[in-house]
Design a protein around this motif. Sequence first.
Motif, PDB file in Angstrom:
ATOM      1  N   GLY B  71      -0.152  10.069  -1.680  1.00 22.60           N
ATOM      2  CA  GLY B  71       0.015   9.591  -3.050  1.00 22.60           C
ATOM      3  C   GLY B  71      -0.865   8.382  -3.308  1.00 22.60           C
ATOM      4  O   GLY B  71      -0.911   7.439  -2.520  1.00 22.60           O
ATOM      5  N   THR B  72      -1.560   8.399  -4.448  1.00 20.40           N
ATOM      6  CA  THR B  72      -2.428   7.273  -4.771  1.00 20.40           C
ATOM      7  C   THR B  72      -1.747   6.312  -5.722  1.00 20.40           C
ATOM      8  O   THR B  72      -2.353   5.341  -6.161  1.00 20.40           O
ATOM      9  N   LYS B  73      -0.497   6.616  -6.091  1.00 19.54           N
ATOM     10  CA  LYS B  73       0.209   5.733  -7.016  1.00 19.54           C
ATOM     11  C   LYS B  73       1.426   5.133  -6.335  1.00 19.54           C
ATOM     12  O   LYS B  73       2.220   5.839  -5.717  1.00 19.54           O
ATOM     13  N   LEU B  74       1.559   3.823  -6.480  1.00 24.16           N
ATOM     14  CA  LEU B  74       2.737   3.149  -5.952  1.00 24.16           C
ATOM     15  C   LEU B  74       3.398   2.422  -7.105  1.00 24.16           C
ATOM     16  O   LEU B  74       2.863   1.449  -7.624  1.00 24.16           O
ATOM     17  N   ALA B  81       9.784   6.423 -10.481  1.00 21.32           N
ATOM     18  CA  ALA B  81       9.223   5.698  -9.349  1.00 21.32           C
ATOM     19  C   ALA B  81       8.360   6.627  -8.506  1.00 21.32           C
ATOM     20  O   ALA B  81       8.714   7.780  -8.282  1.00 21.32           O
ATOM     21  N   GLU B  82       7.223   6.123  -8.076  1.00 26.12           N
ATOM     22  CA  GLU B  82       6.350   6.908  -7.209  1.00 26.12           C
ATOM     23  C   GLU B  82       6.044   6.095  -5.973  1.00 26.12           C
ATOM     24  O   GLU B  82       5.800   4.897  -6.051  1.00 26.12           O
ATOM     25  N   PHE B  83       6.089   6.761  -4.820  1.00 31.51           N
ATOM     26  CA  PHE B  83       5.847   6.048  -3.573  1.00 31.51           C
ATOM     27  C   PHE B  83       4.669   6.662  -2.829  1.00 31.51           C
ATOM     28  O   PHE B  83       4.844   7.506  -1.966  1.00 31.51           O
ATOM     29  N   GLY B  84       3.476   6.267  -3.186  1.00 31.70           N
ATOM     30  CA  GLY B  84       2.303   6.680  -2.415  1.00 31.70           C
ATOM     31  C   GLY B  84       1.798   5.464  -1.670  1.00 31.70           C
ATOM     32  O   GLY B  84       1.674   4.381  -2.238  1.00 31.70           O
ATOM     33  N   ILE B  85       1.513   5.620  -0.374  1.00 28.98           N
ATOM     34  CA  ILE B  85       1.161   4.436   0.415  1.00 28.98           C
ATOM     35  C   ILE B  85      -0.341   4.153   0.377  1.00 28.98           C
ATOM     36  O   ILE B  85      -0.786   3.094   0.820  1.00 28.98           O
ATOM     37  N   LEU B  86      -1.129   5.078  -0.196  1.00 29.04           N
ATOM     38  CA  LEU B  86      -2.591   4.901  -0.157  1.00 29.04           C
ATOM     39  C   LEU B  86      -3.073   3.575  -0.759  1.00 29.04           C
ATOM     40  O   LEU B  86      -3.965   2.943  -0.197  1.00 29.04           O
ATOM     41  N   PRO B  87      -2.505   3.117  -1.890  1.00 28.22           N
ATOM     42  CA  PRO B  87      -2.960   1.807  -2.395  1.00 28.22           C
ATOM     43  C   PRO B  87      -2.768   0.688  -1.376  1.00 28.22           C
ATOM     44  O   PRO B  87      -3.631  -0.177  -1.221  1.00 28.22           O
ATOM     45  N   LEU B  88      -1.637   0.740  -0.656  1.00 26.85           N
ATOM     46  CA  LEU B  88      -1.379  -0.290   0.356  1.00 26.85           C
ATOM     47  C   LEU B  88      -2.335  -0.141   1.534  1.00 26.85           C
ATOM     48  O   LEU B  88      -2.819  -1.122   2.091  1.00 26.85           O
ATOM     49  N   LEU B  89      -2.615   1.121   1.909  1.00 29.95           N
ATOM     50  CA  LEU B  89      -3.517   1.341   3.043  1.00 29.95           C
ATOM     51  C   LEU B  89      -4.926   0.861   2.707  1.00 29.95           C
ATOM     52  O   LEU B  89      -5.561   0.184   3.525  1.00 29.95           O
ATOM     53  N   THR B  90      -5.421   1.189   1.497  1.00 29.18           N
ATOM     54  CA  THR B  90      -6.766   0.703   1.144  1.00 29.18           C
ATOM     55  C   THR B  90      -6.771  -0.814   1.097  1.00 29.18           C
ATOM     56  O   THR B  90      -7.710  -1.444   1.585  1.00 29.18           O
ATOM     57  N   GLY B  91      -5.731  -1.407   0.522  1.00 29.09           N
ATOM     58  CA  GLY B  91      -5.660  -2.874   0.478  1.00 29.09           C
ATOM     59  C   GLY B  91      -5.729  -3.465   1.867  1.00 29.09           C
ATOM     60  O   GLY B  91      -6.492  -4.399   2.142  1.00 29.09           O
ATOM     61  N   THR B  92      -4.934  -2.894   2.794  1.00 30.00           N
ATOM     62  CA  THR B  92      -4.907  -3.397   4.164  1.00 30.00           C
ATOM     63  C   THR B  92      -6.263  -3.236   4.838  1.00 30.00           C
ATOM     64  O   THR B  92      -6.771  -4.158   5.472  1.00 30.00           O
ATOM     65  N   PHE B  93      -6.872  -2.059   4.669  1.00 28.06           N
ATOM     66  CA  PHE B  93      -8.126  -1.818   5.381  1.00 28.06           C
ATOM     67  C   PHE B  93      -9.273  -2.627   4.793  1.00 28.06           C
ATOM     68  O   PHE B  93     -10.132  -3.102   5.533  1.00 28.06           O
ATOM     69  N   ALA B 243      -2.649 -14.934  -1.846  1.00 22.18           N
ATOM     70  CA  ALA B 243      -3.926 -14.955  -2.550  1.00 22.18           C
ATOM     71  C   ALA B 243      -4.359 -13.610  -3.124  1.00 22.18           C
ATOM     72  O   ALA B 243      -5.332 -13.546  -3.858  1.00 22.18           O
ATOM     73  N   SER B 244      -3.636 -12.542  -2.787  1.00 19.73           N
ATOM     74  CA  SER B 244      -4.112 -11.249  -3.281  1.00 19.73           C
ATOM     75  C   SER B 244      -3.201 -10.622  -4.320  1.00 19.73           C
ATOM     76  O   SER B 244      -3.460  -9.521  -4.803  1.00 19.73           O
ATOM     77  N   GLY B 245      -2.131 -11.309  -4.667  1.00 15.65           N
ATOM     78  CA  GLY B 245      -1.300 -10.803  -5.746  1.00 15.65           C
ATOM     79  C   GLY B 245      -0.528  -9.565  -5.375  1.00 15.65           C
ATOM     80  O   GLY B 245      -0.407  -9.212  -4.205  1.00 15.65           O
ATOM     81  N   SER B 246       0.024  -8.897  -6.374  1.00  7.54           N
ATOM     82  CA  SER B 246       0.915  -7.784  -6.075  1.00  7.54           C
ATOM     83  C   SER B 246       0.590  -6.542  -6.891  1.00  7.54           C
ATOM     84  O   SER B 246       1.422  -5.662  -7.017  1.00  7.54           O
ATOM     85  N   SER B 247      -0.614  -6.463  -7.475  1.00  7.87           N
ATOM     86  CA  SER B 247      -0.919  -5.227  -8.198  1.00  7.87           C
ATOM     87  C   SER B 247      -1.278  -4.145  -7.195  1.00  7.87           C
ATOM     88  O   SER B 247      -2.010  -4.394  -6.240  1.00  7.87           O
ATOM     89  N   LYS B 248      -0.696  -2.974  -7.436  1.00  6.55           N
ATOM     90  CA  LYS B 248      -0.869  -1.908  -6.451  1.00  6.55           C
ATOM     91  C   LYS B 248      -2.022  -1.014  -6.863  1.00  6.55           C
ATOM     92  O   LYS B 248      -1.865   0.191  -7.039  1.00  6.55           O
ATOM     93  N   ASN B 249      -3.208  -1.629  -7.065  1.00  8.22           N
ATOM     94  CA  ASN B 249      -4.377  -0.860  -7.472  1.00  8.22           C
ATOM     95  C   ASN B 249      -4.865   0.021  -6.344  1.00  8.22           C
ATOM     96  O   ASN B 249      -4.911  -0.406  -5.193  1.00  8.22           O
ATOM     97  N   PHE B 250      -5.252   1.255  -6.728  1.00  7.79           N
ATOM     98  CA  PHE B 250      -5.934   2.102  -5.757  1.00  7.79           C
ATOM     99  C   PHE B 250      -7.419   2.025  -6.078  1.00  7.79           C
ATOM    100  O   PHE B 250      -7.916   2.713  -6.940  1.00  7.79           O
ATOM    101  N   THR B 251      -8.102   1.110  -5.424  1.00 11.33           N
ATOM    102  CA  THR B 251      -9.496   0.833  -5.783  1.00 11.33           C
ATOM    103  C   THR B 251     -10.237   0.322  -4.557  1.00 11.33           C
ATOM    104  O   THR B 251      -9.623   0.003  -3.529  1.00 11.33           O
ATOM    105  N   MET B 258      -5.302  -6.586  -4.898  1.00  8.82           N
ATOM    106  CA  MET B 258      -4.767  -5.418  -4.187  1.00  8.82           C
ATOM    107  C   MET B 258      -3.592  -5.886  -3.361  1.00  8.82           C
ATOM    108  O   MET B 258      -3.443  -7.062  -3.086  1.00  8.82           O
ATOM    109  N   GLN B 259      -2.761  -4.916  -2.964  1.00 14.98           N
ATOM    110  CA  GLN B 259      -1.640  -5.301  -2.121  1.00 14.98           C
ATOM    111  C   GLN B 259      -1.791  -4.659  -0.752  1.00 14.98           C
ATOM    112  O   GLN B 259      -2.160  -3.500  -0.640  1.00 14.98           O
TER     113      GLN B 259
END
Lengths: 294, 312
Positions: B71-74, B81-93, B243-251, B258-259
């Motif tokens: 899922g690309t939407k969190l 509610a949608e729980f896709g972890i991809l935004p968090l994974l891209t943010g982390t990586f 410092a990175s805020g809490s928007s769950k952008n998939f970008t 990013m989160q």
Amino acid sequence: MKYVDANLVAKKMNGRLAANHISQIIFLLATLIGLVVLVILFYRVLMDGLGWINFDFLTNRLSTRPERAGIMGALLGTLWLMIVVAPVTMLLGIGTAIYLEEYAKKGRMHSFIQTNISNLAGVPSIVFGILGLTVFVRGLGFGNIVLAGGLTMSLLVLPIVVVASQEALRAVPQFLREASYGMGATKWQTIKNVVLPAAIPGILTGLILALSRAVGETAPLVVIGIPALLIPFPNGIFDKFTVLPMQIYYWTIDASIVEEYANLAAATIVVLLVVLLIMNSIAVMIRNKYQKRY
Amino acid sequence: MTDERDLRVRDMIQANKRTVTFNSIIEKCIPTILFIIAIISILTTIGILFTLIRETIYFFRDVPFLDFFTGTKLKPLGDAAEFGILPLLTGTFISSAIAMLVAIPIGLMSAVFLSEYASDKVRRILKPILEVLAGIPTIVYGFFAFTFVTPLLNRFIPMLEPTNILSPGLVMGVMIIPMIASLSEDAMSSVPNAMREGALGLGSTKLEVTWRVVIPAAMSGIISSFVLGISRAIGETMIVAIASGSSKNFTFDVTQSMQTMTAYIVEVTGGDAPAGSTLYYSLYAVAFTLFVFTLIMNLIAQYISKKFREGY
């Protein structure tokens, strides 16, 4: 016939030597980047925060009004947290180290515990926070009190104390143990009266370093749920509490609402860094003064 | 006469062994007590695994496994509610990648300088400075990223958002420099001098010795320091949370907020998610993913330094 063309060698050699020289300078500059960042960081924090540190700031209760806010509660919270963390990590850390170094046979169990400890050291601190939240705060029903936070922190810094204590115990020479056995002492008497006293400077150094890690650690406590504005002072290990890093965190993220909160955060950072500096100096002093080489 | 005395001593030892004193009880109990204490570290690991896995299983009852990992939407709050972890994974990586771009070259160059070029005197000044850098609490770095680095970057990159992934990534890199520098330096210092002298004797410059002899010989230690650095970056929490805020952008745009996985955990626990809700369980699913990633990194680091270590 000439095997070596001196001119060619000289020409090539100049380039190689120049490359060596230039890279030496680059390597030095790279090493100095750390120093530069450190200076900027200290300078910024001192500029923002030093003007706000006074007696009132150190002794007042928290407040939403920046000019009245003080960090006494956070200081006391940090102190109470240490009162839980110090004995628990000391008992668990030294106990584990003595078991591994003195009692355990080098076998599967020994290497299993050892591997487990080095893996625990690599687990992100926030995961320990989740463990603390699930087991201590909710599972045992402590709530977000000093005891729950302290036990969580103890587990987090346990690997540091175990590894440091193991190194200290390993550095105690075998002949001291043998001399003790030769006098008829039992194993525990030897450990208690000979090995531990000889190893205690190294163990203490590790313990203080672990405590200073716990003083600065924020993530597990965020997870456990520390209130942003806690007015009453904690009076024991069963009270709700806040600590210095938590206060820095809340003031920093709220700085967009009230600008002076950034100064309060900086002032609290100065206090936190001073506390850490004192702890680390004590550790270095113990290491330099009491460490014996056999 | 001597025989008699021998007998008496032997009797005394026997008698001594038979009498149960307080000390002899302690002697027998201590190993067990210490063993129980040592077991607590294992219980901690079991506790972490058990809590993470149990609640993660509950989470996957509400949210299908595939939806979570693809899922690309969190959007954890609200009705849909949608729980896709991809935004968090891209943010982390992305934050980890930025950190490593800073930490690997600078850390390695510092290690080379300290181990190969610096005189004893210079080393004795520079090493403690790196240690101080390593001892600063991450919350202080977070404050620094948010109040200094972001405004500074904003001068050069006008479209930079007040919270973005670039600034915490860079600061995280600075935080990891000492770790890579000191682990790599250890690896390089353990390369025997005879190898350096051999190369120098054949006419190499110091740079050539470093490049062709020392670094290849210390490779396992250097690579494992990189891997440990990555693991540290993935698990780092406070810098990104601030410092990175809490928007769950998939970008992949580093100027945006990013989160990371860690910052998501901070946000959810800070919001007092009611126990038993999907939001609450998502905390554990994300934490478990984080745990698995860092564990894999740490195991790889251990494997590399054990498997490829060259004995001299």
